[in-house]
Design an enzyme around this catalytic site. Structure first.
Site, mmCIF file in Angstrom:
data_model
loop_
_atom_site.group_PDB
_atom_site.id
_atom_site.type_symbol
_atom_site.label_atom_id
_atom_site.label_comp_id
_atom_site.label_asym_id
_atom_site.label_seq_id
_atom_site.Cartn_x
_atom_site.Cartn_y
_atom_site.Cartn_z
ATOM 1 N N HIS A 2 0.829 -1.202 0.000
ATOM 2 C CA HIS A 2 0.000 0.000 0.000
ATOM 3 C C HIS A 2 0.863 1.252 0.000
ATOM 4 C CE1 HIS A 2 -4.062 -1.797 0.815
ATOM 5 N NE2 HIS A 2 -3.277 -2.826 1.083
ATOM 6 N N PRO A 95 -3.654 -1.848 -6.165
ATOM 7 C CA PRO A 95 -4.450 -3.025 -6.591
ATOM 8 C C PRO A 95 -5.756 -3.081 -5.814
ATOM 9 C CG PRO A 95 -2.147 -3.630 -6.252
ATOM 10 C CD PRO A 95 -2.293 -2.231 -5.743
ATOM 11 N N HIS A 125 -0.993 -12.305 1.744
ATOM 12 C CA HIS A 125 -2.320 -12.449 2.338
ATOM 13 C C HIS A 125 -2.443 -13.703 3.204
ATOM 14 C CE1 HIS A 125 -4.318 -9.701 -0.927
ATOM 15 N NE2 HIS A 125 -3.583 -9.040 -0.056
ATOM 16 N N THR A 126 -1.398 -14.502 3.248
ATOM 17 C CA THR A 126 -1.438 -15.679 4.124
ATOM 18 C C THR A 126 -1.504 -15.288 5.597
ATOM 19 O OG1 THR A 126 -0.323 -17.769 4.620
ATOM 20 C CG2 THR A 126 1.080 -15.880 4.264
ATOM 21 N N ASP A 177 -6.544 -16.089 5.101
ATOM 22 C CA ASP A 177 -6.064 -17.473 4.953
ATOM 23 C C ASP A 177 -6.769 -18.320 5.998
ATOM 24 O OD1 ASP A 177 -4.749 -19.864 4.791
ATOM 25 O OD2 ASP A 177 -2.729 -19.046 4.974
#
Length: 770
Positions: A2, A95, A125-126, A177
């Site tokens: 970000h 994104p 993102h895990t 996740d």
């Protein structure tokens, strides 16, 4: 991500608060943890004011959060500048959860990142979380008819609807996740494979052909040398992303460095040829806590990553009382033109002492840079900074050759090259290297690396000697010397006593041995790791009276144990070790046939072979060898070389059979045959070739003792040597080495006296564990 995808790049501007700042932009509403960065900045300002930028703190915090979640660590290039402007409208390029794969690819491509980087970085993102408002539309009104997103698995859809009801709180946090939300691992990619992705943009990675290939390789069990290692690739991608649009304009703060360090050996460089001459201004501020003034000799050297260097042997002027405390001294210095200064060293020689506060350098061809010291310089030691391996180095840059930079360069070796080097290191050293870093420890557990290491591992021997006492030894064989390495009591066997008494070695592969213990239970032993683990009993049946094979099935990446009855049974047991699954398979038993008394099956490639004993009238076409396919789990009968093949061995990847012919006074003639396997089916044998006939008289010529009996003790598979155990009347057993190519025989030295040799098996020291 970000902070780094905004228009101005990696400048920490996402940390600036305000109604129109980046934090207020819609894509950043789910960001948390700003107070952690604020606290770190406050503490650093107390210790070293103005030294560490917020942009660097953000990059370091990202690395440490991954490391604390059992993920990888990487060397973070430092020296970023902080931006002073933060606008919400500049976060429009971030994104979005609604982006198609094509849009995501384009956004990453615009920042110099490829598709592989895209998939790898989204793997963060895990350990992430998101708000319900960013994905709730997928659950209730994904289509015009109000249906849910069909790419979500039905069971997971029910779970998500429970977490995020249609009229519930949109700010409720949900883990990205579901497999291991607090652990940094490959579970995120397995979720995408199974239709359990939270964000639509994440799940779409599975439907695109190009991104699908990367996801599958991360989610597959075949990682490391056989695929992609997510933990390693993620660190590389983070370093690449953190170098996006590093701040260089006038809105940024001065380029400043971290803590100064001594350098063991530093020699100023000669001036490079064909370089222009530029003028530099050097301002040295002396601390108010320094001595009143110093008469010490002060030298300075600074340069860039391309080898351009300025060196002044002496800056101070003893007659003018230079470097007084609470003062600044300015010098105009000429030297080779360079790009941004990335290293600076000061040298003090004398007895007065001196404490510089900072050194500022600027010129027409370089940016202004300030190096903060604020400590007393030691005498006669070059002391300073080197950030040339940090931010700003391009692929064509040549970093300075100093002790610290060389150490840093060692960490930049290609991962494949590191694997190739470590794959040739002995197991005992790899066990110590597990403490070096998490990535190495993870590497040594990777199936691909373990298989790679096996191809380079040296040969070892396991010696089972049951007379007069039961002992199990591992040995090395070098220069015709059989040297004992490890004895049975050193094995980790869970504290059991006498566990090897009357133990039989019944199979081995990949450095693992399958043993039958005194109580007829089975165990798997890795002498290199000094581990021994019992195998669960198969339907509570004992192994006594059964013939056993031990093998590795590459198709399922698991070891198997095959158990067959001695005679008169149409079923055999197969046990897979990791899954602990036992099953019965058809066994084509023939009447009046029995397996030889030796329990061990010989593993050749993907087939196990056992010798058979049968009456001549019942042998069909001379088929006195039984084979078993490890992958298809089927049996076949093969023709032996003739007679009774009492011993089967492996020689250079082929099956070999050993026949003994009784002679007077118990001596034997030994005949060794080598099998010619079928090309399409290695479990079938076309023919046999006699490669050796060894008689008692042949051995008698190599020893002065009277030979009573001899047998083949072992085969050194890779080098084609035979170890022959000879029993003499005078001194008992002697071990000889027979070289097939040279047709020579030499005695082997042993570090202990052999009384009776029941098993001497060649194996390889490996990292395989059960």
């Amino acid at each position: 991500m970000h902070s780094m995808f905004i228009m101005k790049g990696c400048d920490g501007s996402v940390l600036i608060k305000g109604k129109s700042a980046e934090q207020a932009a819609l894509p950043n509403l789910g960001l948390r943890g700003f107070e952690v960065i604020d606290d770190a900045k406050a503490r650093l300002e107390l210790e070293c004011p103005g030294v560490v930028s917020c942009a660097d703190i953000l990059a370091l915090a990202a690395r440490d959060s991954v490391d604390l979640s059992d993920g990888p660590s990487w060397r973070v290039p430092t020296g970023r500048k902080d931006g002073r402007i933060s606008l919400a409208k500049e976060a429009s390029n971030l994104p979005s959860p609604l982006d198609s794969v094509a849009v995501q690819k384009q956004k990453f491509q615009d920042k110099g990142l490829d598709t592989h980087d895209l998939v790898t970085l989204l793997g963060a993102h895990t350990i992430g979380q998101t708000d319900c408002l960013f994905f709730r539309y997928r659950l209730y009104n994904f289509t015009v008819t109000g249906n849910s997103d069909p790419t979500i698995s039905p069971s997971f859809l029910t779970q998500l609807k429970t977490l995020c009801p249609p009229n519930g709180d949109g700010s409720k946090r949900v883990a990205l996740d579901i497999g291991s939300p607090s652990k940094f691992d490959e579970s995120f990619f397995k979720n995408l494979r199974d239709g359990n992705g939270i964000l639509e943009s994440d799940q779409r990675l599975w439907s695109d052909a190009e991104t699908n290939e990367v996801v599958k390789k991360y989610a597959s069990r075949l990682r490391g040398l056989l695929g992609f290692r997510f933990d390693y690739e993620f660190g590389k991608a983070m370093i690449k992303m953190s170098s996006i649009d590093v701040k260089t304009d006038a809105d940024a703060r001065s380029f400043i460095t971290t803590k100064p360090l001594p350098i063991d050996s530093f020699l100023p460089k000669p001036k490079l040829e064909n370089t222009g001459v530029c003028s530099y201004t050097v301002i040295i501020k002396t601390s108010c806590s320094s001595v009143s003034y110093t008469r010490d000799k002060i030298s300075i050297s600074f340069g860039d990553v391309y080898g351009n260097e300025v060196y002044v042997k002496r800056l101070d002027d003893p007659s003018s009382r230079t470097f007084e405390k609470c003062s600044s001294d300015t010098y105009k210095i000429s030297g080779p033109c360079m790009r941004d200064v990335c290293y600076l060293y000061l040298l003090r020689q004398g007895s007065d002492g001196w404490k510089p506060e900072n050194v500022k350098i600027y010129g027409s061809s370089i940016r202004s840079v300030t190096f903060y010291y604020n400590l007393f310089l030691p005498n006669s030691v070059w002391y300073g900074f080197n950030v040339c391996n940090g931010i700003g180095i391009t692929k064509s840059s040549q970093p300075i050759s100093t002790a610290s930079s060389v150490a840093a360069m060692m960490t930049e070796l290609a991962f494949d090259l590191v694997c190739e080097i470590l794959a040739r290191v002995p197991v005992k050293d790899l066990l110590r290297f597990r403490c070096v870093c998490k990535s190495w420890r993870s590497l040594f557990q990777d199936e691909g690396f373990i298989r790679k290491h096996i191809t380079h591992a040296p040969s070892m021997f396991l010696l089972a000697d049951w007379w007069p006492l039961s002992t199990l030894r591992t040995c090395t064989y070098e220069g015709r010397k059989l040297k004992m390495v490890l004895q049975e009591p050193e094995l980790n066997n869970g504290g059991e006593k006498d566990f090897l008494f009357k133990t039989s070695v019944i199979g081995h592969c990949d450095g693992l041995f399958c043993l039958e213990l005194q109580d007829t239970s089975l165990a798997v032993c890795n002498p290199a790791l000094r581990e021994l683990t019992k195998v669960p009993r198969i339907d509570q049946q004992q192994t006594r009276g059964m013939r056993i094979g031990f093998c590795y099935d590459h198709s399922i990446q698991d070891h198997k144990i095959v158990l067959m009855p001695l005679k008169n049974c149409s079923k055999a047991h197969v046990l897979t070790l990791k899954s602990s699954v036992s099953r019965m398979i058809d066994f084509p038993w023939r009447q009046n046939c029995e397996l030889m008394c030796k329990k061990e099956g010989i593993l050749v490639g993907e087939y196990i072979f056992w010798p058979l004993y049968a009456h001549e009238s019942t042998i069909e076409n001379g088929e006195n060898i039984l084979s078993f396919s490890v992958v298809s789990e089927t049996f076949n009968y093969c023709s032996g070389p003739g007679g009774e093949s009492r011993v089967l061995k492996v020689l250079r990847g082929s099956l070999c059979a050993v026949d003994y012919k009784d002679r007077e006074n118990y001596c034997h003639d030994m005949v060794v045959w080598c099998a010619d396997h079928e090309k399409e089916d290695k479990g079938r044998i076309k023919s046999w070739t006699k490669i050796l006939t060894l008689t008692a008289s042949d051995i008698q010529r190599s020893t002065r003792w009277q030979v009573v009996e001899f047998r083949l003790g072992a085969v050194i598979n890779r080098s084609g040597l035979l170890l022959v155990l000879v029993q003499t009347r005078e001194i008992g057993f002697i071990l000889y080495e027979y070289n097939l190519e040279k047709d020579t025989m030499r005695q082997v030295d042993t570090c202990y006296k052999l009384n009776y040799l029941d098993n001497l098996e060649e194996y390889i020291a490996s990292l395989v564990s059960y």
